[in-house]
Write a protein that holds these residues in place. Structure first.
Motif, PDB file in Angstrom:
ATOM      1  N   GLN A 158       0.592  -1.093   0.496  1.00 55.88           N
ATOM      2  CA  GLN A 158       0.062   0.136   0.326  1.00 55.88           C
ATOM      3  C   GLN A 158       0.877   1.420   0.200  1.00 55.88           C
ATOM      4  OE1 GLN A 158      -2.712   0.563   2.787  1.00 55.88           O
ATOM      5  NE2 GLN A 158      -3.173   2.323   3.083  1.00 55.88           N
ATOM      6  N   LEU A 159       0.760   2.304  -0.694  1.00 54.00           N
ATOM      7  CA  LEU A 159       1.570   3.308  -1.253  1.00 54.00           C
ATOM      8  C   LEU A 159       0.835   5.055  -0.942  1.00 54.00           C
ATOM      9  CD1 LEU A 159       2.753   1.848  -4.181  1.00 54.00           C
ATOM     10  CD2 LEU A 159       3.908   2.306  -2.283  1.00 54.00           C
ATOM     11  N   PRO A 160       1.711   5.640  -0.346  1.00 53.93           N
ATOM     12  CA  PRO A 160       0.931   6.736  -0.765  1.00 53.93           C
ATOM     13  C   PRO A 160       0.553   7.304  -1.556  1.00 53.93           C
ATOM     14  CG  PRO A 160       3.223   7.294   0.909  1.00 53.93           C
ATOM     15  CD  PRO A 160       2.625   5.530  -0.449  1.00 53.93           C
ATOM     16  N   LEU A 161      -0.475   8.382  -2.144  1.00 57.27           N
ATOM     17  CA  LEU A 161      -0.926   8.682  -3.920  1.00 57.27           C
ATOM     18  C   LEU A 161      -0.294   8.932  -3.982  1.00 57.27           C
ATOM     19  CD1 LEU A 161      -3.304   7.967  -6.081  1.00 57.27           C
ATOM     20  CD2 LEU A 161      -4.305  10.091  -5.035  1.00 57.27           C
ATOM     21  N   LYS A 162       0.712  10.025  -3.529  1.00 57.12           N
ATOM     22  CA  LYS A 162       1.932  10.435  -5.450  1.00 57.12           C
ATOM     23  C   LYS A 162       3.062   9.503  -5.637  1.00 57.12           C
ATOM     24  CE  LYS A 162       4.222  12.512  -0.743  1.00 57.12           C
ATOM     25  NZ  LYS A 162       4.788  13.447  -0.093  1.00 57.12           N
ATOM     26  N   MET A 163       3.206   8.993  -5.117  1.00 59.58           N
ATOM     27  CA  MET A 163       4.309   7.899  -5.090  1.00 59.58           C
ATOM     28  C   MET A 163       3.763   6.577  -5.864  1.00 59.58           C
ATOM     29  SD  MET A 163       6.031   6.064  -1.816  1.00 59.58           S
ATOM     30  CE  MET A 163       7.156   5.611  -2.507  1.00 59.58           C
ATOM     31  N   ALA A 164       2.081   6.590  -5.965  1.00 61.12           N
ATOM     32  CA  ALA A 164       2.255   5.178  -6.097  1.00 61.12           C
ATOM     33  C   ALA A 164       2.060   4.829  -7.600  1.00 61.12           C
ATOM     34  CB  ALA A 164       0.742   4.877  -6.085  1.00 61.12           C
ATOM     35  N   HIS A 165       2.289   5.578  -8.498  1.00 64.80           N
ATOM     36  CA  HIS A 165       2.183   5.431  -9.785  1.00 64.80           C
ATOM     37  C   HIS A 165       3.615   5.860 -10.104  1.00 64.80           C
ATOM     38  CE1 HIS A 165       2.551   8.921 -10.208  1.00 64.80           C
ATOM     39  NE2 HIS A 165       3.067  10.087 -11.106  1.00 64.80           N
ATOM     40  N   HIS A 166       4.674   5.634  -8.898  1.00 63.57           N
ATOM     41  CA  HIS A 166       6.013   5.126  -9.647  1.00 63.57           C
ATOM     42  C   HIS A 166       6.371   4.802  -9.070  1.00 63.57           C
ATOM     43  CE1 HIS A 166       6.484   9.719 -10.451  1.00 63.57           C
ATOM     44  NE2 HIS A 166       5.955  10.169  -9.148  1.00 63.57           N
ATOM     45  N   PHE A 167       6.065   3.746  -8.283  1.00 68.76           N
ATOM     46  CA  PHE A 167       6.266   2.090  -7.870  1.00 68.76           C
ATOM     47  C   PHE A 167       6.412   1.475  -8.619  1.00 68.76           C
ATOM     48  CE2 PHE A 167       6.619  -0.899  -4.418  1.00 68.76           C
ATOM     49  CZ  PHE A 167       7.637  -0.657  -3.714  1.00 68.76           C
ATOM     50  N   TYR A 168       4.961   2.188  -9.141  1.00 71.38           N
ATOM     51  CA  TYR A 168       4.102   0.828 -10.062  1.00 71.38           C
ATOM     52  C   TYR A 168       5.095   0.994 -11.230  1.00 71.38           C
ATOM     53  CZ  TYR A 168       1.001  -1.028 -13.891  1.00 71.38           C
ATOM     54  OH  TYR A 168       0.424  -1.721 -15.085  1.00 71.38           O
ATOM     55  N   ASN A 169       5.663   1.860 -12.117  1.00 69.40           N
ATOM     56  CA  ASN A 169       6.394   1.816 -13.229  1.00 69.40           C
ATOM     57  C   ASN A 169       8.064   1.363 -12.103  1.00 69.40           C
ATOM     58  OD1 ASN A 169       4.741   3.448 -14.432  1.00 69.40           O
ATOM     59  ND2 ASN A 169       5.370   5.251 -14.382  1.00 69.40           N
ATOM     60  N   ALA A 170       8.440   1.027 -10.945  1.00 71.19           N
ATOM     61  CA  ALA A 170       9.164   0.973 -10.279  1.00 71.19           C
ATOM     62  C   ALA A 170       9.306  -0.970 -10.940  1.00 71.19           C
ATOM     63  CB  ALA A 170       9.375   1.130  -9.431  1.00 71.19           C
ATOM     64  N   SER A 171       8.478  -1.174 -10.297  1.00 67.65           N
ATOM     65  CA  SER A 171       7.951  -2.823 -10.599  1.00 67.65           C
ATOM     66  C   SER A 171       7.947  -3.330 -11.251  1.00 67.65           C
ATOM     67  CB  SER A 171       6.367  -3.235  -9.127  1.00 67.65           C
ATOM     68  OG  SER A 171       6.433  -2.621  -7.996  1.00 67.65           O
ATOM     69  N   ILE A 172       7.804  -2.462 -12.587  1.00 65.00           N
ATOM     70  CA  ILE A 172       7.566  -3.299 -14.014  1.00 65.00           C
ATOM     71  C   ILE A 172       8.951  -3.712 -14.451  1.00 65.00           C
ATOM     72  CG2 ILE A 172       7.782  -2.608 -15.788  1.00 65.00           C
ATOM     73  CD1 ILE A 172       4.749  -1.133 -15.379  1.00 65.00           C
ATOM     74  N   ILE A 173      10.186  -2.763 -13.501  1.00 62.03           N
ATOM     75  CA  ILE A 173      11.595  -2.627 -13.935  1.00 62.03           C
ATOM     76  C   ILE A 173      12.238  -3.892 -13.197  1.00 62.03           C
ATOM     77  CG2 ILE A 173      13.340  -1.315 -13.663  1.00 62.03           C
ATOM     78  CD1 ILE A 173      12.243   1.031 -14.585  1.00 62.03           C
ATOM     79  N   ALA A 174      11.896  -3.995 -11.219  1.00 61.23           N
ATOM     80  CA  ALA A 174      12.776  -4.918 -10.911  1.00 61.23           C
ATOM     81  C   ALA A 174      11.990  -6.211 -11.205  1.00 61.23           C
ATOM     82  CB  ALA A 174      11.916  -4.396  -9.960  1.00 61.23           C
ATOM     83  N   SER A 175      10.965  -6.442 -12.419  1.00 56.58           N
ATOM     84  CA  SER A 175      10.571  -8.236 -12.562  1.00 56.58           C
ATOM     85  C   SER A 175      10.985  -8.390 -13.313  1.00 56.58           C
ATOM     86  CB  SER A 175       8.947  -7.183 -13.150  1.00 56.58           C
ATOM     87  OG  SER A 175       8.090  -6.913 -13.209  1.00 56.58           O
ATOM     88  N   ALA A 176      12.124  -8.517 -13.797  1.00 57.15           N
ATOM     89  CA  ALA A 176      12.792  -8.993 -14.805  1.00 57.15           C
ATOM     90  C   ALA A 176      14.049  -9.819 -13.748  1.00 57.15           C
ATOM     91  CB  ALA A 176      14.122  -8.717 -15.671  1.00 57.15           C
ATOM     92  N   PRO A 177      15.125  -9.178 -12.638  1.00 56.00           N
ATOM     93  CA  PRO A 177      15.580  -9.999 -12.224  1.00 56.00           C
ATOM     94  C   PRO A 177      15.350 -10.090 -11.073  1.00 56.00           C
ATOM     95  CG  PRO A 177      16.053  -6.953 -11.243  1.00 56.00           C
ATOM     96  CD  PRO A 177      15.158  -7.053 -12.874  1.00 56.00           C
ATOM     97  N   MET A 178      13.576 -10.292 -10.187  1.00 55.72           N
ATOM     98  CA  MET A 178      12.930 -10.614  -9.340  1.00 55.72           C
ATOM     99  C   MET A 178      12.081 -12.288  -9.954  1.00 55.72           C
ATOM    100  SD  MET A 178      12.066  -9.831  -6.370  1.00 55.72           S
ATOM    101  CE  MET A 178      10.606 -10.797  -5.712  1.00 55.72           C
ATOM    102  N   VAL A 179      12.165 -11.989 -10.830  1.00 53.19           N
ATOM    103  CA  VAL A 179      11.687 -13.460 -11.535  1.00 53.19           C
ATOM    104  C   VAL A 179      12.440 -14.618 -12.054  1.00 53.19           C
ATOM    105  CG1 VAL A 179      11.559 -13.026 -14.435  1.00 53.19           C
ATOM    106  CG2 VAL A 179      10.093 -14.202 -13.428  1.00 53.19           C
ATOM    107  N   ALA A 180      14.096 -13.800 -12.012  1.00 50.60           N
ATOM    108  CA  ALA A 180      15.263 -15.302 -12.256  1.00 50.60           C
ATOM    109  C   ALA A 180      16.032 -15.318 -11.177  1.00 50.60           C
ATOM    110  CB  ALA A 180      16.204 -13.582 -12.924  1.00 50.60           C
TER     111      ALA A 180
END
Length: 477
Positions: free
Chosen positions: A195-217
């Motif tokens: 759960q995220l403060p609204l002002k950073m939610a979309h930035h964290f969503y984008n960060a999660s997209i980038i983090a997906s490759a190292p996470m899945v490996a």
């Protein structure tokens, strides 16, 4: 899709009524986001972990209804197949000793679940795909007795108008057709929520997209399906193909599919995902929610039928204030409780570090590259390479050790996580990379050294899981 529904068959008027209410709720959410009326609470962590019920022969045991009734645990629920169950955590502020607390929660739940299964001559198992699973296990007789699953099956097959076609090329090639959505139950995951403060939610969503490759490996734990060695994380292509019902008015080959990496980063607001849900994904389960528009019942049900690997969610604080969560769906379940919590620590820390960098300097990586990285990492795991921010191709173990682990440490420090937790759980990740052994690599090596005996491998995997040591320390004996 966690919620039960009251019907499993619908007519055209059901779809139209649902769509109109979905439109109203989407407009209201947009207004609240524009007015900054969503929760500003600091990050809160949680998870869902899916698991298998297996018998003494290491085969699927379709007893979840009786198992859950007699277990009577508030954090346990049914999944699509009668041999799958799910365990949840309670929301925990993402600071101080958060991972010790989540570890204790999951270990306590898992101990109770394991002991109860033993009384039924069964076991519970955390793994991405059960190695002993057979195609014949995935039949409608083994579907959990719930309206939402019957309706999901009917609507997905209706929207496709043809059988589900699976075609996965990895180390080996697997190609076949299946007549229902039970294929989805072959994939079990560890879904991380924040759960995220609204002002950073979309930035964290984008960060999660980038983090997906190292996470899945890093978390790969599903190399085998029906005896074939496929991707290091074969859940990814299997789930995408098992529910291949598309957006853009049902076109399964369109640019947006219901199970996907997504269509792009959000640019200004997390609202863009919910608007895309309304505009480009036909209603799949048009069940009237009989709730106030402020409860977002239709929006939340519709969102639950769109499986982005990173999915935004709407929930509510204790005082009723709506909040935004990001659900990160890439890790497989398992291999052990401690590995799962270490995976969570690495994800939260890395995504927070990337989020801070995005907020300070703008987007770090083209979406197309983040997407390509994800599928490369899912296919080749810790043996793979990806393109990172400087445009150079880097081997994942080197990138993880030299850059991403330090990033995860700084991200956790910025959240106020105590150093004891940071050191303990990220050392487990470091050891996994140093030993080049995640769940996938252990399974592959065991099979190669033991004449492809999947039953024996599953039994040894279960024994290691019960002992509870990190997978990096597991032996082949």
């Amino acid at each position: 899709m966690g919620q039960e529904i009251s019907l499993s068959q619908f007519d055209e008027s059901d779809f139209e009524r649902f769509y109109q209410k979905l439109k109203q709720e989407t407009n209201l959410l947009n207004q609240l986001i524009e007015q900054n009326a969503c929760s500003t609470r600091q990050p809160v962590a949680g998870f869902e972990i899916e698991a298998w019920l297996i018998d003494q022969n290491m085969r699927p045991s379709p007893i979840n209804e009786y198992y859950l009734t007699t277990l009577n645990h508030p954090l346990a629920s049914a999944e699509l197949a009668k041999f799958n169950i799910e365990f949840n955590s309670t929301p925990t502020p993402l600071t101080n000793d958060v991972f010790s607390r989540l570890h204790e929660q999951l270990q306590d739940t898992w101990n109770v679940a394991h002991q109860h299964a033993q009384t039924l001559d069964s076991n519970v198992l955390m793994i991405g795909i059960l190695p002993t699973l057979k195609p014949s296990d995935l039949n409608l007789n083994n579907m959990s007795n719930m309206n939402r699953y019957r309706a999901l099956n009917e609507q997905v097959l209706h929207s496709r108008g043809k059988p589900i076609h699976i075609d996965i090329t990895g180390v080996e090639h697997l190609k076949f057709e299946h007549d229902d959505v039970m294929l989805e139950s072959a994939t079990t995951s560890f879904q991380l929520h924040i759960q995220l403060p609204l002002k950073m939610a979309h930035h964290f969503y984008n960060a999660s997209i980038i983090a997906s490759a190292p996470m899945v490996a890093l978390c790969a734990n599903a190399p085998f399906l029906f005896g074939k060695e496929l991707w290091h994380e074969s859940r990814i292509p299997l789930f995408e193909q098992a529910v291949e019902s598309g957006g853009y008015f049902g076109a399964s080959q369109g640019p947006v599919r219901r199970v996907s990496f997504g269509s792009g980063y959000v640019r200004h607001s997390i609202m863009e995902c919910f608007q895309e849900n309304l505009d480009h994904f036909p209603v799949l389960l048009p069940v009237e929610q009989n709730s106030a528009i402020e409860a977002f019942g239709h929006l939340r049900l519709h969102n639950g039928t769109i499986w982005r690997w990173n999915r935004p969610l709407v929930g509510f604080d204790e005082d009723g204030t709506p909040h935004i969560r990001v659900e990160h769906r890439t890790p497989a379940a398992g291999p052990s409780v401690i590995d799962s919590i270490a995976n969570a620590a690495f994800y939260y820390g890395l995504a927070k570090s990337l989020c801070d960098e995005i907020m300070a300097n703008g987007q770090l990586l083209p979406f197309a590259q983040a997407k390509d990285n994800f599928y490369q990492a899912a296919r080749y795991g810790l043996e793979g390479s990806i393109i990172w921010f400087d445009g150079r191709k880097q081997r994942l173990p080197h990138l993880l050790l030299t850059e991403l682990l330090p990033n995860a440490i700084s991200g956790l420090e910025s959240l106020g996580v105590c150093h004891a937790d940071i050191d303990y759980y990220l050392d487990i990740i470091r050891q996994r990379i140093d030993n080049k052994q995640n769940g996938c690599q252990w399974q592959r090596q065991y099979i190669n050294e033991h004449n492809h005996d999947f039953t024996d491998m599953t039994r040894h995997y279960l024994n290691n899981q019960v002992i509870g040591n990190p997978v990096s320390t597991w032996t082949m004996a």
